[in-house]
Design a protein around this motif. Structure first.
Motif, PDB file in Angstrom:
ATOM      1  N   CYS A 212      64.681   0.349 -30.000  1.00 24.87           N
ATOM      2  CA  CYS A 212      63.805  -0.584 -29.578  1.00 24.87           C
ATOM      3  C   CYS A 212      62.453  -0.154 -29.948  1.00 24.87           C
ATOM      4  CB  CYS A 212      63.959  -0.532 -27.789  1.00 24.87           C
ATOM      5  SG  CYS A 212      65.443  -1.274 -27.284  1.00 24.87           S
ATOM      6  N   GLY A 213      61.994   1.073 -29.827  1.00 26.48           N
ATOM      7  CA  GLY A 213      60.581   1.198 -30.168  1.00 26.48           C
ATOM      8  C   GLY A 213      60.328   1.109 -31.618  1.00 26.48           C
ATOM      9  N   LEU A 214      61.526   1.253 -32.539  1.00 21.83           N
ATOM     10  CA  LEU A 214      61.183   1.109 -34.023  1.00 21.83           C
ATOM     11  C   LEU A 214      61.508  -0.261 -34.415  1.00 21.83           C
ATOM     12  CD1 LEU A 214      63.160   4.227 -35.151  1.00 21.83           C
ATOM     13  CD2 LEU A 214      60.769   3.899 -35.608  1.00 21.83           C
ATOM     14  N   GLN A 215      62.185  -1.073 -33.832  1.00 25.19           N
ATOM     15  CA  GLN A 215      62.508  -2.332 -34.023  1.00 25.19           C
ATOM     16  C   GLN A 215      61.273  -3.261 -33.867  1.00 25.19           C
ATOM     17  OE1 GLN A 215      66.083  -2.856 -33.723  1.00 25.19           O
ATOM     18  NE2 GLN A 215      65.436  -4.810 -34.941  1.00 25.19           N
ATOM     19  N   GLN A 216      60.082  -2.952 -33.622  1.00 24.63           N
ATOM     20  CA  GLN A 216      59.133  -3.630 -33.448  1.00 24.63           C
ATOM     21  C   GLN A 216      58.396  -3.591 -34.941  1.00 24.63           C
ATOM     22  OE1 GLN A 216      56.936  -2.470 -30.076  1.00 24.63           O
ATOM     23  NE2 GLN A 216      58.262  -3.373 -28.650  1.00 24.63           N
ATOM     24  N   ASP A 217      58.381  -2.525 -35.502  1.00 19.87           N
ATOM     25  CA  ASP A 217      57.801  -2.257 -36.860  1.00 19.87           C
ATOM     26  C   ASP A 217      58.657  -2.922 -37.851  1.00 19.87           C
ATOM     27  OD1 ASP A 217      55.826  -1.161 -35.362  1.00 19.87           O
ATOM     28  OD2 ASP A 217      56.278   1.060 -36.006  1.00 19.87           O
TER      29      ASP A 217
END
Lengths: 289, 164
Positions: A212-217
């Motif tokens: 989820c955290g990486l998804q934003q980038d």
């Protein structure tokens, strides 16, 4: 004249063993036995009189710093925290013994997991010589006795590869997801909230939070939101709602630690150089939530 | 043997990680608590295995202990005396982790003797020792050489010389 540089990574590693990582029976067995290694109670309420939750956080933070500075294997720190929690769940302990116990637990975990373990002398130096190697060795026996010599505890790290290989992620994204998940696992180990959670849930929540955290980038996953949680929950037989709650808690802890880090940086306490040495908690500053 | 890789991982000068967290440590209290906890470990083991590990004598209980000879154990498990001196780290001070364990044991016995135990069939209790262990082996004869070596290896650990 030709000069040859013979420097190689001194740590010898086995290649990933497909028999262990790609066999579902291994995952099922891990899930079956993991609860045996959880601390028996929430010890701040029922066992400890002197030790407070913030003291556990202090000793955990110190242990993580030592493990990072000594470039220990990732599993050493969570395993050491498992020993510490299991010991404290059974033995009322004055706070003045807590750092010694932390050192002993790192000593044991390092011996179990590393080819070249931490030495007693080095650990004593890290306590600012407040304990002697002899005391560390004597307490090692005490801790071993109280843990009934059951040292091969299951940690969240044991589940990471099993989870990752079942996700439809492109291979090149996996190493980043793995790295972030490992960071979250270490973060969870510093927080008592997670001490009684099954390691499989922490692992699953950490992988979920990492994606989820990486998804934003960038696009790291073809799965998002609920579909991802459902898949993750299925892999480790975790209840979907528990998993969601766990992942949310991980994200909260992450935010708190990021804030803490910014404060520390504001104080100018750490140089950029020092920050770069650490592999685990400071990496979280790269993550934009 | 030296250990260059980890030694290379020296503690950085003025490492922030070198610090004491909870003030001064009382060595005397450490010693007392250590002794008390070791004694309780010994007591737990004594009840668990109905075996007195201090005097190395079997007691009444679920396990029937018998002496056996010639198990062909590797020498290291049989050495009557721990390697290294007493003053390795203690600076001549007697290590007092488990003083009781050091006294009055028939160490010579271990040169060629060991003990095996059998779980008596009537026992309702299942050994909870090690996970995945032989918990279901009620009445089955098991070699328990590790039981007596358990405390021997502890002794070796306390005494054994650290490699330079």
């Amino acid at each position: 004249m030709e000069l040859l540089c013979c420097e190689v990574d001194p740590v010898r590693r086995a290649v990933p063993d497909a028999n262990l990582l790609y066999d579902d029976r291994v995952l099922q067995n891990l899930l079956t036995i993991e609860e045996r290694y959880l601390p028996q109670c929430s010890y701040f309420k029922c066992v400890q009189k002197d030790i407070q939750p913030y003291m556990r956080r202090m000793v955990a933070t110190w242990m993580l710093e030592v493990c990072e500075e000594q470039k220990c294997e990732e599993e050493v720190f969570p395993l050491a925290m498992n020993y510490l929690d299991r010991f404290l769940a059974g033995v009322p302990t004055p706070k003045t013994h807590l750092q010694l116990l932390g050192a002993v637990c790192m000593f044991l975990a390092s011996k179990l997991k590393e080819t070249i373990p931490l030495t007693a002398e080095k650990l004593c130096i890290y306590t600012d010589n407040s304990i002697k190697p002899q005391e560390l060795l004597e307490w090692e026996l005490v801790v071993l006795g109280k843990l009934k010599w059951n040292l091969a505890a299951v940690t969240p790290h044991d589940f990471i590869e099993h989870i990752l290989r079942k996700l439809p992620q492109p291979n090149e994204k996996l190493s980043l997801i793995r790295k972030h998940a490992q960071t979250f696992i270490a973060l969870c180990a510093t927080d008592f909230k997670f001490a009684m959670y099954p390691p499989s849930m922490i692992a699953t929540g950490s992988v979920g939070a990492a994606i989820c955290g990486l998804q934003q980038d960038e696009d790291v996953s073809s799965l998002t939101g609920d579909a991802l949680v459902d898949l993750l929950a299925k892999i480790t037989n975790t209840d979907v709602d528990c998993l969601k709650a766990c992942q949310e808690q991980i994200e909260v802890v992450l935010l708190n630690s990021l804030q803490q880090l910014r404060q520390d940086q504001g104080d100018g306490a750490k140089s950029e150089d020092e920050l770069d040495q650490a592999s685990t908690p400071t990496d979280v500053r790269d993550i934009d939530l | 043997m030296s250990e260059p890789p980890r030694d290379a991982q020296q503690i950085p000068r003025a490492s922030r990680a070198c610090r004491r967290l909870f003030g001064p440590v009382d060595s005397e209290q450490l010693r007392r608590d250590c002794d008390a906890l070791m004694a309780s470990c010994v007591q737990e083991a004594r009840e668990r295995w109905n075996f007195d590990f201090v005097t190395e004598t079997p007691l009444e209980g679920d396990f029937a202990w018998e002496r056996v000879r010639g198990l062909g154990l590797p020498k290291i498990y049989l050495s009557p005396r721990p390697r290294g001196g007493r003053d390795d780290l203690g600076g001549g001070k007697r290590p007092s982790t488990s003083p009781a364990l050091l006294q009055g044991t028939a160490e010579e016995d271990h040169v060629d003797l060991s003990l095996s135990c059998t779980l008596l069939p009537h026992s309702p209790e299942r050994p909870e020792g090690s996970p995945g262990g032989p918990g279901t082996s009620q009445g089955r004869k098991r070699r328990q050489t590790s039981m007596t070596d358990f405390y021997h290896s502890k002794r070796r650990l306390v005494f054994s010389k650290r490699k330079p």
